[in-house]
Structure formats: structure tokens, C-alpha cells
Design a protein around this motif. Sequence first.
Motif, PDB file in Angstrom:
ATOM      1  N   THR A 294       0.816  -1.221   0.000  1.00 47.11           N
ATOM      2  CA  THR A 294       0.000   0.000   0.000  1.00 47.11           C
ATOM      3  C   THR A 294       0.848   1.269   0.000  1.00 47.11           C
ATOM      4  OG1 THR A 294      -0.136  -0.113   2.424  1.00 47.11           O
ATOM      5  CG2 THR A 294      -1.928  -1.120   1.166  1.00 47.11           C
ATOM      6  N   THR A 295       2.142   1.111  -0.203  1.00 44.89           N
ATOM      7  CA  THR A 295       3.044   2.268  -0.206  1.00 44.89           C
ATOM      8  C   THR A 295       3.185   2.823  -1.619  1.00 44.89           C
ATOM      9  OG1 THR A 295       4.306   1.466   1.700  1.00 44.89           O
ATOM     10  CG2 THR A 295       5.409   3.045   0.265  1.00 44.89           C
ATOM     11  N   ASP A 296       2.795   4.079  -1.821  1.00 49.38           N
ATOM     12  CA  ASP A 296       2.945   4.706  -3.128  1.00 49.38           C
ATOM     13  C   ASP A 296       4.312   5.379  -3.229  1.00 49.38           C
ATOM     14  OD1 ASP A 296       2.746   7.033  -1.599  1.00 49.38           O
ATOM     15  OD2 ASP A 296       0.736   7.539  -2.321  1.00 49.38           O
ATOM     16  N   ALA A 297       4.579   5.992  -4.363  1.00 47.85           N
ATOM     17  CA  ALA A 297       5.901   6.581  -4.604  1.00 47.85           C
ATOM     18  C   ALA A 297       6.222   7.681  -3.599  1.00 47.85           C
ATOM     19  CB  ALA A 297       5.973   7.119  -6.029  1.00 47.85           C
ATOM     20  N   LYS A 298       5.233   8.484  -3.276  1.00 47.00           N
ATOM     21  CA  LYS A 298       5.457   9.588  -2.339  1.00 47.00           C
ATOM     22  C   LYS A 298       5.823   9.077  -0.955  1.00 47.00           C
ATOM     23  CE  LYS A 298       3.315  13.905  -0.754  1.00 47.00           C
ATOM     24  NZ  LYS A 298       2.093  14.755  -0.837  1.00 47.00           N
ATOM     25  N   LEU A 299       5.125   8.053  -0.492  1.00 51.09           N
ATOM     26  CA  LEU A 299       5.411   7.487   0.821  1.00 51.09           C
ATOM     27  C   LEU A 299       6.756   6.768   0.829  1.00 51.09           C
ATOM     28  CD1 LEU A 299       4.537   7.007   3.699  1.00 51.09           C
ATOM     29  CD2 LEU A 299       3.129   5.074   2.921  1.00 51.09           C
ATOM     30  N   LYS A 300       7.081   6.103  -0.288  1.00 47.38           N
ATOM     31  CA  LYS A 300       8.390   5.449  -0.379  1.00 47.38           C
ATOM     32  C   LYS A 300       9.498   6.491  -0.283  1.00 47.38           C
ATOM     33  CE  LYS A 300       9.975   3.789  -4.326  1.00 47.38           C
ATOM     34  NZ  LYS A 300      10.228   2.911  -5.491  1.00 47.38           N
ATOM     35  N   VAL A 304      12.636   6.916   2.554  1.00 46.25           N
ATOM     36  CA  VAL A 304      14.061   7.101   2.260  1.00 46.25           C
ATOM     37  C   VAL A 304      14.572   8.377   2.906  1.00 46.25           C
ATOM     38  CG1 VAL A 304      15.780   7.453   0.453  1.00 46.25           C
ATOM     39  CG2 VAL A 304      13.919   5.834   0.080  1.00 46.25           C
ATOM     40  N   THR A 305      13.871   9.475   2.688  1.00 42.49           N
ATOM     41  CA  THR A 305      14.362  10.772   3.169  1.00 42.49           C
ATOM     42  C   THR A 305      14.289  10.902   4.683  1.00 42.49           C
ATOM     43  OG1 THR A 305      12.183  11.762   2.763  1.00 42.49           O
ATOM     44  CG2 THR A 305      13.815  11.934   1.008  1.00 42.49           C
TER      45      THR A 305
END
Length: 541
Positions: A294-300, A304-305
Amino acid sequence: MVRKMKVLTSSAIAATLLATVLAACGGKEEAPKTADPTPGNTAEAPKDVPYPKSLTYWVSLNPNVAATMKNYGEIAAYKELEKKTGTKVEFQHPPVGQEKDQFNLMLASGKLPDVIEYGWNAAPKGADSLIKEKRIIRLNELIEKHAPNLTKVLKDNPQFKKLITTDEGNIYAMPFLLGDEMLAVVNGPVLRKDWLDKLNLKVPTTIAEWETVLTAFRDKDPNGNGKKDEIPYFFSIADLDYNHLFVGAWGITSDFYNEGGKIKYGPIEPQFKEFLATMAKWYKDGLIDKDYATTDAKLKDAKVTNSQLGSLSTYPGSGISRYSLLVQPTLPSFSLVGAPYPGLKAGDKPLGQYTMPFTGIGAAISATAQNPEQIVKWLDYKYGQEGHLLFNFGIEGESYKMENGYPKYTDMIMKNPDKLPITQAMAKYFIASWSGPIVQDKRYIEQYFTMPEQREAAQTWAKAEHGKQMPPITLTAEESSKTASIMNDVKTYRDEMINKFIMGAEPIENFDKFVQTIKSMGIDEAIKARQAALDRFNNRK
């Protein structure tokens, strides 16, 4: 890549693209390490045919263009091309996210622009069928007569001609070609190097070493905040399909692959059970992000950050470089390293990501175009020396300058005065950073990779095995119609079950039932169709 009456099919590049190629087909038919496809002097253009006065051109709007411009006509290379040829181009861009639907509607309506640039692997019918239905035209003879530059590229690189020609002998598009193997490998496993260094760990090279590293990431607080909040590895099915990470250690993929000329479907092979069992163990042990599905690109990106994520699959540019620029201002020690695709044991050569030189992307000419020979001549300009430099590097003196014969990007690209990211700065001048009817130049990627970590990662990933990569085979209309719904159902079921197996909702002991269900859906017929297509591909001349 998929087609109907010749539906391009490739399991590894369901995406993209992108870009991004020279893999084996059949036994090990590798393209040469590259008979230099970079155009030399522009071939002599036909004098009897003028450039078209105007044309309409349908193409998806690249996001890097959309960030600062409304259409491709604003790109400096296309402005310069209009000056050189006198051709006025009306670009037509479908709404972002609706490209496939708009493409299908356009074909069905019969109201076609002069040029259609598309990833023809996604076309509902393949090129041969579309030629017969008088939607697009065969280009072979037009290229021979009016495209001396592309003709030279194909003559110098016969593997290119085989890839762009259908089983029925048609060339249907002025192609986007990767000009060097350096451009073929653009994705792979990446780890937090600063975490490895802090824990005195080496970059892992086997599945067992990966498990050791991920366990240490989980337990030893490498981000140093005193909390057990580290996420060792981010898994995704899209990454699995694209680069074969971890599953490639067992010598298979998660889709169709080519083993010595025989088509196989990875998820029904016994090795896939071993892969799933390993991933399920890692998930249970907290080595895989529990929320990966359920992790989209923004949450991924946030993981990382926020210094939580220890490893993932990513790209040199949008991954290694972008994350470093985002994080290092507040965490100077942050660093990433590209890891080899891991094998089961030391010395193994597992499968990895690889892009064929041609993936179905190109500019076709519609059957309703009034002046196809003029359009071919206009498109051919990009394959000559001037056009090659123009669409890979932009305007000399502005976006690049020649240094000892090397087109070096200026600060307008590399240190944009308006603070644009490199890809957006590039997009204002040329199209090499995505695709189009050109030969992509390796000197673009040499400069785009500004960090040594990027270059080293690409070199490391390139050492993986690519001989099982699917070439751009083409299904007939009958084969496609019989198997398209089969594969839609299979993929939906496969994705659902991969997640269930990994997350423990389905016991790994039910793998045989999973295989039987896929077989009952008709996977053998889909394999048979692709085997026939591969045999035809191998017989192309």
C-alpha cells in the motif's frame, strides 16, 4: 511487449520505458558490443523530395516537458528542426494518464494525425494488422528511398533491423534505438552505504548475505535514533517484474522468459516456490516493509528521506542522485551504493534488468497522411549527424559545446540557472532523456550520471545475466485474441497470490494449488503462442 496481428511481447519491459539493449534471443544471440550506431556524416538526402510544409504529430507528453512547457513544439531541438526543414509541426498530446485510451479511440475513429509516436508494444493490434487495416503504413521501401541516415544505421547494425522488422517483414515505425549497451541497464538493487559502513558490513552478493545485512539493518539501529524503526528492504511486484531482483537468483523471472530458445513462465516453475518462501520468511522476520503493498511513490520517498529505508530497487538518476540531493543537506553522511544482483551462492550469475535496443517505441505514419515520403525524409533528419546531435544534446553553444569532438553539456543543463533538475533542463532542449525516433547516444548517459555512485551502480548491475531476456516477439492477431484475456486474468491472480504468499495470508504449502490454478486459466496456451512467436523471431532475416 504485446501485439495482436503481431503484438509485440516482452515480459521485462512492461513498463516503460522508457528507455532503455541488446539481449540474447534463442540460444545466445547477443547483439555486438556495438558496431557504433552513432551516425557519422549525414548521408546524402534525396534531392527530388522536399520536406513537408506541415504535419500533425501525436505523442505522449513527457512529464519533464510538461513541467515547464505546454507541448513539444517548445523544445529547442524541434524549433531548430523547423528552421532546418521549414516544416511546421502541430503536436497533439493526449491527457496525461489517458494515453492508452486516447490511442485506442484515435485508431477506432480513423481520424488520424500524420505521425503517431507510441510504444507499439501496448497497441491493441500489432503493426502488421494495423497496416492491413490501413491505419498505418509499411515503411520499408520509403526508408530505402527517402531515409538514407536510418538506412545507414540499420546497415551498420543489422541486429537493429531484425528487431524493428515484424515477422511478416514490415518496418512500421521510425524507431527509438539504444545506441550502446551502456544504455541498456538502468535499474537495480541499492543499499544505504553509510549504514553498511557503520555496521562494518560488506555489500551483499548472495541471498544469504542479503539476509545477514537486512537483519543487521533491523536490529542494530543504523540510523542512530535509538528506535527500532528501520525498514530493511522495500519490495514491489513492479520492481520484481522489471529487474528480477532476488527471483533472478533462481535463474527465472516472474513472467515469461527465454531459456535456450524455449519459452517458460516463471511463476509456475518450482524455483518460484523457493523464491516466495524466502520472501515470506523475510516478511515474517520484519526484513521487508510490512506496508509495501500500500506504499505509493510519495510514501516510499518519505521512508528514504526520513532515514528509515535501508534498501530498494531504483534508478541511478531518480534514485541514487535524487535521494542524495534530497537527504545530504540535512544528513551529510547519507550515501547509497548499487549492489550486484545476488545469486544463491558466490560466483553465480543471476538474472538482472536489461532493456532491448528496440522495445516497440517509434514514430509510425498514418495511412491518411498525404505525403509519406516527405514525412519519412523529415523524420530521417534525426538519424543523421546534425539531427543526432540536435536531439541528443540540443543547441551548440547553449546546451552543449564540443570539446575535442565530445559534445559536453553546458551549465544550462548541468547547473541550470533557473534551478531546474537536470532532466527538466534537458527536456527544454532535446529528447534524449526519454525516447523518440532517434538513436540515443551513450554520451548523454555518461554526463547525466554526475555522481560516481551512479556510474558504478550501472556497471555493477550490468554484470548480471541477460541471456534469458525476451526479445520483442510479435503475436499474430489470433494468438493475441486467444491469450490476451488469459494473461489479464493470470496476472491479476498472480499479483494477488504473490502478496498473499509473502505476507503469510496463504501458506507456501499451497504453491502447487497456485500453479494448477494458473494452468487452468490457460497459461499453456499463452506459452505456446509465445513459443511460436519466438520461433518466428529467430527465423527473421
